[in-house]
Design a protein around this motif. Structure first.
Motif, PDB file in Angstrom:
ATOM      1  N   VAL A 321      31.718  32.476   4.194  1.00 16.15           N
ATOM      2  CA  VAL A 321      31.497  31.290   4.404  1.00 16.15           C
ATOM      3  C   VAL A 321      31.072  31.126   5.655  1.00 16.15           C
ATOM      4  CG1 VAL A 321      31.773  28.807   4.297  1.00 16.15           C
ATOM      5  CG2 VAL A 321      32.645  30.547   2.551  1.00 16.15           C
ATOM      6  N   ALA A 322      31.970  31.394   6.844  1.00 19.49           N
ATOM      7  CA  ALA A 322      31.797  31.166   8.176  1.00 19.49           C
ATOM      8  C   ALA A 322      30.408  31.685   9.012  1.00 19.49           C
ATOM      9  CB  ALA A 322      32.790  31.525   8.936  1.00 19.49           C
ATOM     10  N   PRO A 323      29.950  32.824   8.656  1.00 23.57           N
ATOM     11  CA  PRO A 323      28.618  33.380   9.268  1.00 23.57           C
ATOM     12  C   PRO A 323      27.419  32.303   8.860  1.00 23.57           C
ATOM     13  CG  PRO A 323      29.869  35.009   8.588  1.00 23.57           C
ATOM     14  CD  PRO A 323      30.680  33.786   8.020  1.00 23.57           C
ATOM     15  N   ILE A 324      27.325  31.893   7.468  1.00 27.98           N
ATOM     16  CA  ILE A 324      26.517  31.019   6.929  1.00 27.98           C
ATOM     17  C   ILE A 324      26.304  29.721   7.522  1.00 27.98           C
ATOM     18  CG2 ILE A 324      25.429  30.101   5.121  1.00 27.98           C
ATOM     19  CD1 ILE A 324      25.931  32.755   3.550  1.00 27.98           C
ATOM     20  N   ASN A 346      35.738  23.241  11.129  1.00 28.39           N
ATOM     21  CA  ASN A 346      37.039  24.095  10.725  1.00 28.39           C
ATOM     22  C   ASN A 346      36.837  24.805   9.409  1.00 28.39           C
ATOM     23  OD1 ASN A 346      39.894  24.736  10.489  1.00 28.39           O
ATOM     24  ND2 ASN A 346      40.699  22.542   9.958  1.00 28.39           N
ATOM     25  N   ILE A 347      36.983  25.956   9.609  1.00 26.17           N
ATOM     26  CA  ILE A 347      36.722  26.841   8.571  1.00 26.17           C
ATOM     27  C   ILE A 347      37.757  28.019   8.324  1.00 26.17           C
ATOM     28  CG2 ILE A 347      35.172  28.702   7.222  1.00 26.17           C
ATOM     29  CD1 ILE A 347      32.843  27.615   8.916  1.00 26.17           C
ATOM     30  N   THR A 348      38.557  28.097   7.282  1.00 25.57           N
ATOM     31  CA  THR A 348      39.731  28.982   6.980  1.00 25.57           C
ATOM     32  C   THR A 348      39.361  30.278   7.333  1.00 25.57           C
ATOM     33  OG1 THR A 348      40.537  27.448   5.552  1.00 25.57           O
ATOM     34  CG2 THR A 348      41.522  29.678   5.552  1.00 25.57           C
ATOM     35  N   ASP A 349      40.071  31.225   7.639  1.00 30.05           N
ATOM     36  CA  ASP A 349      39.848  32.562   8.002  1.00 30.05           C
ATOM     37  C   ASP A 349      39.631  33.113   6.686  1.00 30.05           C
ATOM     38  OD1 ASP A 349      39.973  32.074  10.860  1.00 30.05           O
ATOM     39  OD2 ASP A 349      42.082  32.844  10.984  1.00 30.05           O
ATOM     40  N   GLU A 350      38.419  34.043   6.792  1.00 34.13           N
ATOM     41  CA  GLU A 350      38.337  34.879   5.481  1.00 34.13           C
ATOM     42  C   GLU A 350      38.218  34.061   4.187  1.00 34.13           C
ATOM     43  OE1 GLU A 350      41.239  37.585   4.759  1.00 34.13           O
ATOM     44  OE2 GLU A 350      41.237  38.803   6.761  1.00 34.13           O
ATOM     45  N   ASN A 352      35.956  32.880   1.509  1.00 35.29           N
ATOM     46  CA  ASN A 352      34.477  33.616   0.757  1.00 35.29           C
ATOM     47  C   ASN A 352      34.246  32.559  -0.413  1.00 35.29           C
ATOM     48  OD1 ASN A 352      34.172  36.362   1.564  1.00 35.29           O
ATOM     49  ND2 ASN A 352      36.236  36.385   1.569  1.00 35.29           N
ATOM     50  N   PHE A 353      32.961  32.401  -0.602  1.00 33.14           N
ATOM     51  CA  PHE A 353      32.289  31.856  -1.751  1.00 33.14           C
ATOM     52  C   PHE A 353      31.977  32.739  -2.858  1.00 33.14           C
ATOM     53  CE2 PHE A 353      28.154  30.167  -3.639  1.00 33.14           C
ATOM     54  CZ  PHE A 353      28.955  28.895  -4.268  1.00 33.14           C
ATOM     55  N   LYS A 354      32.758  32.460  -4.071  1.00 34.52           N
ATOM     56  CA  LYS A 354      32.690  33.345  -5.315  1.00 34.52           C
ATOM     57  C   LYS A 354      31.223  33.087  -5.721  1.00 34.52           C
ATOM     58  CE  LYS A 354      36.484  35.303  -4.848  1.00 34.52           C
ATOM     59  NZ  LYS A 354      36.972  34.671  -3.820  1.00 34.52           N
ATOM     60  N   GLY A 355      29.874  33.390  -5.190  1.00 33.63           N
ATOM     61  CA  GLY A 355      28.730  33.164  -5.728  1.00 33.63           C
ATOM     62  C   GLY A 355      27.628  33.821  -4.771  1.00 33.63           C
ATOM     63  N   ASP A 356      26.383  33.431  -4.893  1.00 31.14           N
ATOM     64  CA  ASP A 356      25.181  33.932  -4.296  1.00 31.14           C
ATOM     65  C   ASP A 356      25.090  33.251  -3.021  1.00 31.14           C
ATOM     66  OD1 ASP A 356      22.933  35.709  -4.763  1.00 31.14           O
ATOM     67  OD2 ASP A 356      21.958  33.759  -4.032  1.00 31.14           O
ATOM     68  N   GLU A 357      24.711  34.337  -1.855  1.00 34.61           N
ATOM     69  CA  GLU A 357      24.670  33.665  -0.649  1.00 34.61           C
ATOM     70  C   GLU A 357      23.316  32.491  -0.585  1.00 34.61           C
ATOM     71  OE1 GLU A 357      23.296  35.338   3.891  1.00 34.61           O
ATOM     72  OE2 GLU A 357      23.884  36.679   2.160  1.00 34.61           O
ATOM     73  N   ALA A 358      22.299  32.811  -1.310  1.00 35.64           N
ATOM     74  CA  ALA A 358      21.192  31.766  -1.262  1.00 35.64           C
ATOM     75  C   ALA A 358      21.657  30.491  -1.930  1.00 35.64           C
ATOM     76  CB  ALA A 358      20.019  32.345  -2.175  1.00 35.64           C
ATOM     77  N   ASP A 359      22.511  30.339  -2.767  1.00 35.98           N
ATOM     78  CA  ASP A 359      23.114  29.106  -3.411  1.00 35.98           C
ATOM     79  C   ASP A 359      23.929  28.213  -2.217  1.00 35.98           C
ATOM     80  OD1 ASP A 359      21.840  29.737  -5.559  1.00 35.98           O
ATOM     81  OD2 ASP A 359      23.502  30.650  -6.720  1.00 35.98           O
ATOM     82  N   LEU A 360      24.730  29.192  -1.572  1.00 40.96           N
ATOM     83  CA  LEU A 360      25.795  28.546  -0.395  1.00 40.96           C
ATOM     84  C   LEU A 360      24.934  27.887   0.816  1.00 40.96           C
ATOM     85  CD1 LEU A 360      28.467  27.959   0.617  1.00 40.96           C
ATOM     86  CD2 LEU A 360      28.465  30.087   1.493  1.00 40.96           C
ATOM     87  N   LEU A 361      23.845  28.840   0.959  1.00 41.19           N
ATOM     88  CA  LEU A 361      22.907  28.189   1.877  1.00 41.19           C
ATOM     89  C   LEU A 361      22.283  26.892   1.613  1.00 41.19           C
ATOM     90  CD1 LEU A 361      21.982  29.165   4.762  1.00 41.19           C
ATOM     91  CD2 LEU A 361      20.058  30.269   3.595  1.00 41.19           C
ATOM     92  N   GLU A 362      21.859  26.951   0.369  1.00 37.55           N
ATOM     93  CA  GLU A 362      21.111  25.615  -0.298  1.00 37.55           C
ATOM     94  C   GLU A 362      21.978  24.472  -0.082  1.00 37.55           C
ATOM     95  OE1 GLU A 362      17.928  23.656  -1.687  1.00 37.55           O
ATOM     96  OE2 GLU A 362      17.950  25.586  -1.044  1.00 37.55           O
ATOM     97  N   ILE A 363      23.237  24.762  -0.610  1.00 38.10           N
ATOM     98  CA  ILE A 363      24.288  23.720  -0.795  1.00 38.10           C
ATOM     99  C   ILE A 363      24.644  23.120   0.515  1.00 38.10           C
ATOM    100  CG2 ILE A 363      26.615  22.931  -1.332  1.00 38.10           C
ATOM    101  CD1 ILE A 363      26.360  25.111  -3.735  1.00 38.10           C
TER     102      ILE A 363
END
Length: 460
Positions: A321-324, A346-350, A352-363
């Motif tokens: 999640v953090a890089p995106i 404030n993003i917790t270390d490590e 992870n979004f259990k899904g597609d990178e494009a979806d996380l980027l869109e959200i």
């Protein structure tokens, strides 16, 4: 406590160790009991043979004259000559006319004929059994309140006309045998306890080695889930080989299918947008037609994004999640440079979004972009995760969203702002993507910044 025990029993490692404990703590005591009984029987048999040998050595030196018993003052076995040595010999009279069914019964009036020098105090002859003539008996008896082993043998001396029946009793205290048995039991228990500890250690190490492939499989599956790996590459035993091969086939098929969908959708987007672009360049288009073309273009883009969602996929490759989030924030800082917005992240270390990178980027892109439009000075982004869920919270210090509009703005084509750009489908895309991952979205007022607060919850 009960739930924890049930959970532990589901573990193969726990089951292997429990089965080993049951085998060790049941079988080893049984083995110890068998050995102890066998040793005790062996010692009793040896003692019987020993006392029998003593009896024959004494019978060999008995002399009878004129129907009278003659015994030497000293015996060959020195313990018979030492007082209270624990080994004694007694000769008692015996009836030669005892009936067949009166074996091991005392005669009417047995008398002591002789005793070894080791026996100082007189013992009643009634303490001893009187076996049939020519027979022997080995038994335990309480003599002078002390347990003793007794070997009795009935013989007859003299002539047929004047027989002299007698019974020789060889007596030995149980102290020596009891001490030997106690020492043997102590050594046996210590040996079995040591053997139990060694077997437990061996079984524990054996279970670790046996279950190591399962631990490796768990680690590799976790890496696949977090997006660190695309397939299982470990070497597994025969029982797991087919499972891992099927998992790799499933992963490969999933990845190829996703790629085919993306390629097909990319071609479709290109084939649809090109004619729309040509139509939009026509000068004779009325404002109403231009507006409708823009709406069609937005709808096509929305439907394509919705079709590309990986939320319904059988396998999710975890996305960091953090890089995106950081990439999006840097882009938004450049786009909204004039507003000089402050981003508090404030993003917790490590995480992870259990899904597609494009979806996380869109959200994140839609929500952060809306927050930048509404914010005056500050935007806060907080992303945390636990073993059960991942939570995204986005807050701004803008005017906020009225409660009566919070459900309405999630519908396609509805807008709660007055910005000139956009077609009211950004939050609808976010809603559909969140729903596709069985997540939830909640719109509230920010207690800290007094603006809008979006809370997204994704189960893991």
């Amino acid at each position: 406590m009960l739930n924890s025990l049930k959970k532990s029993l589901k573990s193969l490692k726990t089951r292997v160790l429990l089965s080993a404990l049951l085998m060790i703590f049941i079988l080893l005591p049984i083995v110890g009991l068998i050995i102890s009984n066998a040793y005790e029987k062996h010692m009793l048999a040896s003692l019987k043979n020993e006392l029998s040998a003593y009896s024959y050595s004494i019978l060999a030196i008995i002399e009878v004259e004129n129907n009278s018993l003659l015994m030497p003052e000293q015996l060959l076995e020195t313990q018979f000559n030492v007082s209270q040595s624990g080994l004694y010999a007694v000769l008692t009279s015996s009836s030669a006319t005892m009936q067949e069914n009166t074996a091991h019964q005392l005669p009417s009036s047995p008398e002591k004929l002789w005793s070894s020098q080791s026996l100082l105090s007189p013992w009643p002859a009634e303490n001893f059994q009187q076996p049939h003539l020519g027979e022997s008996a080995f038994y335990q008896a309480q003599i002078a309140a002390q347990p003793h082993f007794v070997y009795s043998l009935s013989v007859s001396y003299g002539s047929e006309q004047q027989p002299l029946p007698m019974t020789l009793h060889i007596i030995k205290q149980q102290n020596d045998l009891t001490q030997m048995m106690a020492e043997f039991h102590r050594q046996l228990m210590l040996g079995l306890a040591g053997l139990m500890l060694v077997l437990l250690l061996i079984q524990y190490l054996w279970s670790l080695w046996t279950l190591k492939p399962l631990k490796t499989l768990q680690t590799e599956l976790s890496d696949v889930e977090q997006g660190k790996s695309e397939r299982l590459i470990g070497t597994y035993p025969t029982e797991l080989h087919q499972v891992t091969e099927q998992l790799n086939l499933l992963l490969n098929a999933e990845q190829k299918q996703r790629q085919r969908y993306r390629n097909a959708l990319s071609d479709l987007a290109h084939s649809l947008k090109t004619p729309l672009a040509v139509m939009q360049t026509q000068a004779a288009l009325s404002p109403l037609t231009q507006e409708q073309l823009n709406i069609i273009n937005a709808i096509i883009e929305y439907q394509l994004r919705k079709a590309q969602s990986a939320g319904q996929s059988s396998w999710y490759l975890g996305t960091a999640v953090a890089p995106i989030a950081n990439k999006l924030i840097k882009s938004l800082e450049k786009i909204y440079r004039d507003k000089s917005l402050l981003f508090v992240v404030n993003i917790t270390d490590e995480c992870n979004f259990k899904g597609d990178e494009a979806d996380l980027l869109e959200i994140l892109g839609n929500l952060l972009d809306n927050a930048c439009k509404a914010a005056k000075q500050e935007i806060q982004l907080e992303i945390s995760h636990s073993s059960k869920n991942m939570m995204i919270i986005i807050e701004d210090d803008g005017a906020g969203i009225a409660p009566d509009l919070r459900e309405e703005i999630l519908q396609r084509g509805t807008r709660a702002d007055t910005y000139q750009h956009g077609h009211g489908i950004g939050l609808a895309i976010v809603r559909d993507l969140v729903n596709s991952y069985q997540g939830s979205i909640c719109i509230e007022s920010s207690a800290r910044l007094k603006g809008a607060k979006f809370t997204l919850n994704f189960p893991l």
